[in-house]
Scaffold this motif. Structure first.
Motif, mmCIF file in Angstrom:
data_model
loop_
_atom_site.group_PDB
_atom_site.id
_atom_site.type_symbol
_atom_site.label_atom_id
_atom_site.label_comp_id
_atom_site.label_asym_id
_atom_site.label_seq_id
_atom_site.Cartn_x
_atom_site.Cartn_y
_atom_site.Cartn_z
ATOM 1 N N UNK A 294 0.823 -1.207 0.000
ATOM 2 C CA UNK A 294 0.000 0.000 0.000
ATOM 3 C C UNK A 294 0.859 1.260 0.000
ATOM 4 N N UNK A 295 1.932 1.249 0.781
ATOM 5 C CA UNK A 295 2.781 2.437 0.869
ATOM 6 C C UNK A 295 3.542 2.703 -0.422
ATOM 7 N N UNK A 296 3.686 1.658 -1.246
ATOM 8 C CA UNK A 296 4.381 1.817 -2.529
ATOM 9 C C UNK A 296 3.412 1.913 -3.710
ATOM 10 N N UNK A 297 2.138 2.153 -3.439
ATOM 11 C CA UNK A 297 1.141 2.263 -4.508
ATOM 12 C C UNK A 297 1.082 3.694 -5.044
ATOM 13 N N UNK A 298 2.221 4.190 -5.503
ATOM 14 C CA UNK A 298 2.338 5.567 -5.977
ATOM 15 C C UNK A 298 3.574 5.678 -6.864
ATOM 16 N N UNK A 299 3.824 6.869 -7.377
ATOM 17 C CA UNK A 299 4.956 7.085 -8.291
ATOM 18 C C UNK A 299 6.159 7.732 -7.603
ATOM 19 N N UNK A 300 6.218 7.656 -6.287
ATOM 20 C CA UNK A 300 7.349 8.219 -5.554
ATOM 21 C C UNK A 300 8.522 7.235 -5.558
ATOM 22 N N UNK A 301 9.680 7.686 -5.075
ATOM 23 C CA UNK A 301 10.813 6.776 -4.898
ATOM 24 C C UNK A 301 10.577 5.938 -3.649
ATOM 25 N N UNK A 302 10.797 4.633 -3.773
ATOM 26 C CA UNK A 302 10.420 3.698 -2.716
ATOM 27 C C UNK A 302 11.647 3.150 -1.989
ATOM 28 N N UNK A 303 11.707 3.378 -0.685
ATOM 29 C CA UNK A 303 12.777 2.873 0.168
ATOM 30 C C UNK A 303 12.169 1.922 1.194
#
Length: 303
Positions: A99-108
């Motif tokens: 859910x926290x990576x369900x976007x177009x941001x950089x994922x750490x």
């Protein structure tokens, strides 16, 4: 789940020590140092304590805007205001991370295991002696120790020296625990709230100290409550401590005078919950949880 709280507390310092010395801290520190734009931080359960601490570490060390959010918030939050997401998870592979990576941001991802999905920058730490516990102890303290090490610049000894045991002695028979906190101690109140609720050892109520001045004091006149007070030594704290002792059965005071003390106070809060659990013949590691947990824990549908 096996009741082994005492064993997990006994092994807590060694598990932190081993993880710090066996993990690639230089890589983790390097990746964290590259976060120079507004960043969302997320975690759930025990990892929400880690994400709260991480958001404060990054804000202070990297001088960036951060915000700690729940995984579900990503479905409703305007993420265009941010550039990065740091997801904190012990396993590194659950629906909260997705859910926290369900976007177009950089994922750490800060986790004990890497997630090999494309586009994820893994900040993986080593956990060779994996903790078996319903309430996360080492799983919470290890990543917080790594974050503190990043903040102080690879001073591992300083982190490990803070891992001391604490003793408490107060009457735990009460209706609820009212926790006096604020931004400066938010990691601590989040740990106490989540641990008390998830283990069922007590009912926590978190107060912002200034908001308490505007009517929240009524609660203690209607119930037989204990207070947990994080004392920063401010003028407001002195006034509150003077007054609330008249209305609460017990007032447990934990000194919190600077940013660095939040880590050592997190350990102190862990031992505080251990004391409450033992006084009620309960075990934080082996919780007799609600059967609904089996239905809800692995939910991965619409939120």
């Amino acid at each position: 789940m096996e009741k082994n709280m005492k064993e997990n507390f006994k092994k807590l310092e060694r598990r932190v020590f081993d993880s710090l010395y066996n993990s690639d801290l230089e890589k983790i520190n390097y990746e964290l140092s590259k976060l120079d734009e507004p960043t969302l931080v997320s975690g759930v359960g025990g990892s929400s304590v880690v994400s709260e601490y991480a958001s404060k570490i990054l804000s202070s060390k990297n001088k960036i805007i951060t915000r700690n959010v729940e995984p579900r918030d990503f479905k409703y939050l305007d993420t265009r205001l941010y550039s990065n997401v740091l997801s904190c998870s012990y396993s590194g592979n659950n629906y909260g991370v997705e859910l926290s990576f369900s976007n177009n941001l950089r994922h750490y991802l800060l986790a004990s295991k890497p997630n090999n999905k494309e586009g994820i920058i893994n900040l993986s730490y080593v956990c060779e002696d994996r903790e078996k516990s319903f309430i996360s102890l080492a799983a919470t303290l290890i990543p917080c120790s790594i974050l503190l090490n990043y903040y102080y610049g690879n001073d591992i000894g300083r982190v490990i020296d803070l891992s001391d045991e604490y003793d408490f002695n107060f009457d735990t028979t009460c209706d609820a625990y009212e926790i006096f906190s604020g931004y400066d101690t938010s990691t601590l109140s989040k740990y106490l709230e989540s641990t008390m609720i998830e283990s069922g050892i007590a009912i926590p109520i978190v107060h912002d100290k200034y908001s308490y001045c505007h009517g929240r004091s009524t609660l203690c006149t209607a119930y037989n409550n204990n207070a947990i007070f994080f004392d920063s030594g401010s003028e407001l704290d002195k006034l509150l401590l003077e007054e609330i002792r008249k209305y609460y059965k017990e007032v447990i005071v934990i000194k919190s005078y600077n940013f660095g003390s939040e880590y050592s106070n997190l350990i102190k809060c862990m031992y505080l919950t251990k004391y409450i659990a033992e006084s009620r013949n309960r075990d934080l590691s082996g919780v007799d949880y609600n059967p609904i947990v089996k239905k809800l824990y692995k939910y991965n549908g619409q939120v």
